[in-house]
Design an enzyme around this catalytic site. Structure first.
Site, short mmCIF file in Angstrom:
data_model
loop_
_atom_site.label_atom_id
_atom_site.label_comp_id
_atom_site.label_asym_id
_atom_site.label_seq_id
_atom_site.Cartn_x
_atom_site.Cartn_y
_atom_site.Cartn_z
N LYS A 1 0.81 -1.22 0.00
CA LYS A 1 0.00 0.00 0.00
C LYS A 1 0.85 1.27 0.00
CE LYS A 1 -4.53 -1.52 1.43
NZ LYS A 1 -5.68 -1.34 2.34
N ARG B 1 -3.57 -10.20 4.68
CA ARG B 1 -4.04 -10.19 3.29
C ARG B 1 -2.84 -9.85 2.40
NH1 ARG B 1 -6.52 -6.57 -0.46
NH2 ARG B 1 -8.16 -7.60 -1.68
#
Length: 280
Positions: free
Chosen positions: A221, A255
């Site tokens: 991210k 994840r």
């Protein structure tokens, strides 16, 4: 602590589960549609399972701004994919959607987890999960999925995120979903600056105190790029370090795009935490 994903039951006292990411989108921020072709998608699923994924997450709409994706388009992307994965693997399948209708059809196709980044904005989402006996992920988002939020403001970041997640967890329990089927996600980069996302990772143990399994969705991210001055394709080491830190602070579902690396991190941290318990 116990986590239930459909018929699968896991003791995550010292173990972290690895969720492999499977995008059915042509414009995801990380793979940019690399696995859009269905054969490529299935080959990627085979790879993730071989690398040690505990379960798989199928999403048909990216979280950030982009072209509109109708309900029918989203179903066309994810439902056949879930059906194919269900026939292929004896692993829990998660659907990444905020639409109750898409979740319902996904459960009918074999999904057992509803991963909703909207914080259950659709009033029917939890009802559909409860009816299907599915697990859910409650995610914090300040505005809504797909809505740009470049200047988010919080008076008390940890307090506001914590209260939001505690409320959503209670909504799920009140809807008839057992607590062991409820997971919480702080929503890194969803309505947060890089500094805010970093603080949420650094203080993840405070969210663990809410009493539900914490779901960590930080793979590649933007805030990791801001911390390390790296582009999206060069954040592998930062992601693995974040996963190790998260597990050390109590996060129990990771994840991941890089399942192989994350599996090794999760297994090492599990051994370390088990040793710590035995020596206590």
């Amino acid at each position: 602590m116990i986590v239930e994903l459909g018929p699968h039951r896991y003791d995550v006292t010292t173990r972290a589960l690895v969720m492999g990411i499977l995008n059915r989108t042509p414009d995801s921020f990380y793979d940019a549609g690399r696995y859009w072709d269905f054969d490529d998608f299935l080959a990627k699923a085979d790879e993730l399972v071989a690398q040690g994924a505990d379960f798989l997450d199928v999403g048909g709409v990216k979280a950030g701004p982009g072209p509109d994706v109708t309900e029918a388009e989203e179903m066309d992307r994810v439902v056949p994919a879930i059906e194919a994965l269900r026939k292929r693997f004896d692993l829990p399948i998660s659907v990444d959607t905020w639409r109750a209708s898409v979740a319902r059809e996904s459960y009918a196709a074999g999904a057992v987890v509803g991963n909703d980044i909207s914080g259950f904005a659709d009033p029917d989402f939890l009802h559909e999960a409860a009816e299907a006996g599915a697990s859910v992920v409650a995610c914090h988002v300040r505005l809504a999925p797909r809505v740009a939020d470049p200047d988010p403001v919080y008076e008390d970041l940890m307090g506001e995120v914590g209260r939001f997640l505690a409320e959503r967890a209670q909504w799920a329990v009140d809807a008839g979903i057992p607590p062991q089927r409820v997971m919480l996600d702080a929503g890194h980069d969803l309505g947060k600056t890089p500094e805010m996302s970093t603080e949420l990772l650094r203080r993840a143990d405070e969210l663990v105190g809410l009493g539900y399994p914490i779901f960590l969705s930080v793979s590649n991210k933007g805030f990791l790029g801001a911390l390390t001055d790296t582009e999206v394709g060069d954040r592998r080491e930062a992601t693995l370090a974040a996963h190790a830190l998260g597990v050390g602070l109590g996060c129990r579902i990771l994840r991941a795009h890089d399942v192989a690396g994350t599996r090794r991190v999760a297994d090492f941290m599990s051994a370390l935490l088990q040793h710590q318990r035995e020596c206590a």
